[in-house]
Enzyme design. Sequence first.
Site: not given
Lengths: 366, 637
Positions: B272, B252
Amino acid sequence: MGTEKSQAAGAPATKRQFRIWRGDETGGDLKEYLVEVKEGEVVLDIIHRLQSTEAPDLACRWNCKAGKCGSCSVEINGKPKLACMTRMSTFTEDETISVTPLRTFPIVRDLVTDVSFNYEKARETPAFAPPPGVTPGDYRMQQVDVERSQEFRKCIECFLCQTVCHVIRDHEENKPAFSGPRYFIRAAELDMHPLDARDDRKEYAQAEQGLGYCNITKCCTEVCPEHIKITDNGIIPMKERVVDRKYDPLVWLGNKIFRRGQVPQTSVTSEHSPGAVRTPATGPPGFHSHAGASHDPKAEAQAQAGVNWHREVPKPTAPTLDESGRLPLTELTFDRPAAPSPFGEDVSFPLPPEHLNYAHPEQDKH
Amino acid sequence: MTTTTRIERHHYDVVVIGAGGAGLRAAIEARLAGKKTAIISKSLFGKAHTVMAEGGAAAAMGNVNSRDSWQVHFRDTMRGGKFLNNFRMAELHAKESPQRIWELETYGALFDRTKDGKISQRNFGGHEYPRLAHVGDRTGLELIRTLQQKIVSLQQEDRREHGSYDARIRVFAETTITELLLDGDRVAGAFGYYRESGEFVLFEAPAVVLATGGVGRSYKVTSNSWEYTGDGHALALRAGATLINMEFLQFHPTGMVWPPSVKGILVTESVRGDGGVLKNSEGKRFMFDYVPDVFRKQYADTEAEADRWYEDPDNNRRPPELLPRDEVARAINSEVKAGRGTPAGGVYLDIASRLPAEEIRRRLPSMYHQFKELADVDITQEPMEVGPTCHYVMGGVEVDPDSGAAFGHVRGLFAAGEVSGGMHGSNRLGGNSLSDLLVFGKRAGGHAASYADGLASRPRVPVPAVETAVETALAPLQRDTGESPYVLQQDLQAVMGDLVGIIRREGELVDALARLGELRERVAKVSAAGGRRYNPGWHLALDLRNMLVVSECTAKAALERRESRGGHTREDHPTMDRAWRRVNQVCSLEGDIVHLDRKPLPRMRPELFALFDRAELAKYLTDEELAEFDALAKEER
């Protein structure tokens, strides 16, 4: 990992004083360590640092390091906790941090204890009984109905509730008869399971798991890292329903405390009268009366024949609480060796027979 | 012979190594088949890494969308794995997972429900329909607890029938297997030690099921627990079995790298999506430097435009922080390698300066609470330090898809779950691992039982093999000149994290192999202080050789595969190569040297090919394969 990050996140590493129990079943003691502690670490990080530096054989269980598996249960400054969830920032700079193994279970080595007691109790707890005639894929349950059991299935089996429970903490003799909070909520979970085919979970908990020993001091709820309301949502509902069949002084006490002003209800059973016995209470408040409403007059008459139900008996005994209203858990935070008696400091055993509510099936027949 | 006499011996029909989802399901099946079964667990019963799975278990039950079917699930799985999956495993998995989930309900599992009382299913990346059976965000815990309680219920049955809980299925908790013992090419047993006492134990059994999980502990930053040392992978190799797809690891891009208390824990991509930006140690928002040409049209090239996108996505291009995972990972990797990383080896992910604290708490409640509780990090006040974190290994023991029997020259060895390879191809879809455990755990357990039934004679454990195993296990305790296992582990993690991580380059992989070679010599001389009772240093010293050999497999396979696909990204070969899709890389062990071979992928059956569009297949298949596909299609018409 060690040195490269000492300047990370701004704050310099500091040295902190630790006292960690080292030894095995033959004995041991607290060993002092001065360990580097960096910003943002938890107690388990410090144990890992010790393992990779001055104590490579320091024994400690751990797995996920994210509070999800319940392996790293220890007692930190006397309180049962998960080492991976205890942040160093919760201690003051000059505080010495003691880490000791779970007190209720036999020592294996250092911080590792033999928790097989719990697995034995798990095996003694009757398993889920699938509803007969329902094929896999045809189970239908409403969300609202599964949620009560789901709360208990959050349990990560860290056994903190087991180690904190004063019925078995320092009372080895209670262990055979007492399953502990973890297995009370397992029983509650199955009792509340919408499709479980057994209908005697409560009675079983009372008769075989030692539910009656619990005097709802809520220590288990307090230490649960999953914030399961063990006492309120699990144990008390189990006790309240069970009271129809069995006399449980704690429920009686609970009723006195929590429902002041309401008519206190108690019940009794003898070997001859397994059914419920209830009549309205008539005794003066503060005294234990066995007069109760009855669903079954025959059973009542039979029970009443053996004992003078109107006599006065002392209040059920309760443990001594500290200034915070809780049971002191260990000698680390308590003024004497060993934990306090769950029955209070001023009770001596055996209790005089007249204080016991017991009707002998043969002798008391008259 | 003096050593062997002190070894506790047990006789079983089936020994299952590993007590996570796959191991427990396999053991249940073996016991239901009437076999005397042992479950061996490195941890306590019920603590395995399966508890960490949050999302859910994928199964095409069609409870939420009735158009879902095994065919759609199969298609999604093959797409996710970039067509490198063993098609038969993907097919069995898609067909059987609904039954495996429903079966859990008969064991007492309580999944979240739909309005009409069925098992609720949620959406997840890569799955066309809502498909993941779940219990809040603790599905893994529900799964393992359910299987654990089913085993207890079987033990209760055995007690009623035979007078002992352990009569037919017994859990050996905190026990580590260090060696499989063979009689010729047949599995004869497993040798190991009790972690608590350090005493040795020998299981004589004709069938062994490996269910030991993954290898993440070889990486510096990982979401995996200490148990993930690739034991099953290494045991299989040493027993003569083979591993496939070892170059494929799932990373990840944004796992926490600091503080240590949360290292490896994933930071969801929605941080994000909600405005979080990536900055290097110079405070520069560096993602603008890493927009590949093919994405230039969709991604903003100024901070001003990127910032307007959150409010007005129709008239502005997306901020480059939202590039695909591998692009983000590559950018973070480059910044760190250029010396612009944080001291902990990551970059900053800053949402604190981008949104008011109140807003962050409202939009990201679980992130906020997780970091507050676990690390006392207030994400509304300070930036997070993030970097790629190792999560799952797609590669593993090469198995027969139907039975889980290991390939290579060994009989009686089975594998299921993360330790087996092929099911997920080059990349695993979220939710497919929990259903994988159940489907192939059951299959491996059942086939191990029937293998044991079919044997004319029981294999015998050769005495010299036991003596060697004892010597190997005791060696680290008897040496006092070698290095500390903790130092060696850190060095191994550094090599794998820095050189065989999420983005790979030829030069670095060559370098990694050289360093692993040096480490092999150092690990051979490792010494552990202390005695045999619950000595974590000794345990680690024994795990190291497993971690090392599995790391060599990964590095070798990664060097050889000159393309980028799923969980394998080569900076020097950035595109997918259709010719490589036909190739499995197979690792085997010759002496202590990892040997790499190529093997063609099994050919998918025509009716399964027919589930896909030709246009989609054209992205993955070579022209040659497409021509065959067209010929088949013609034939059918």
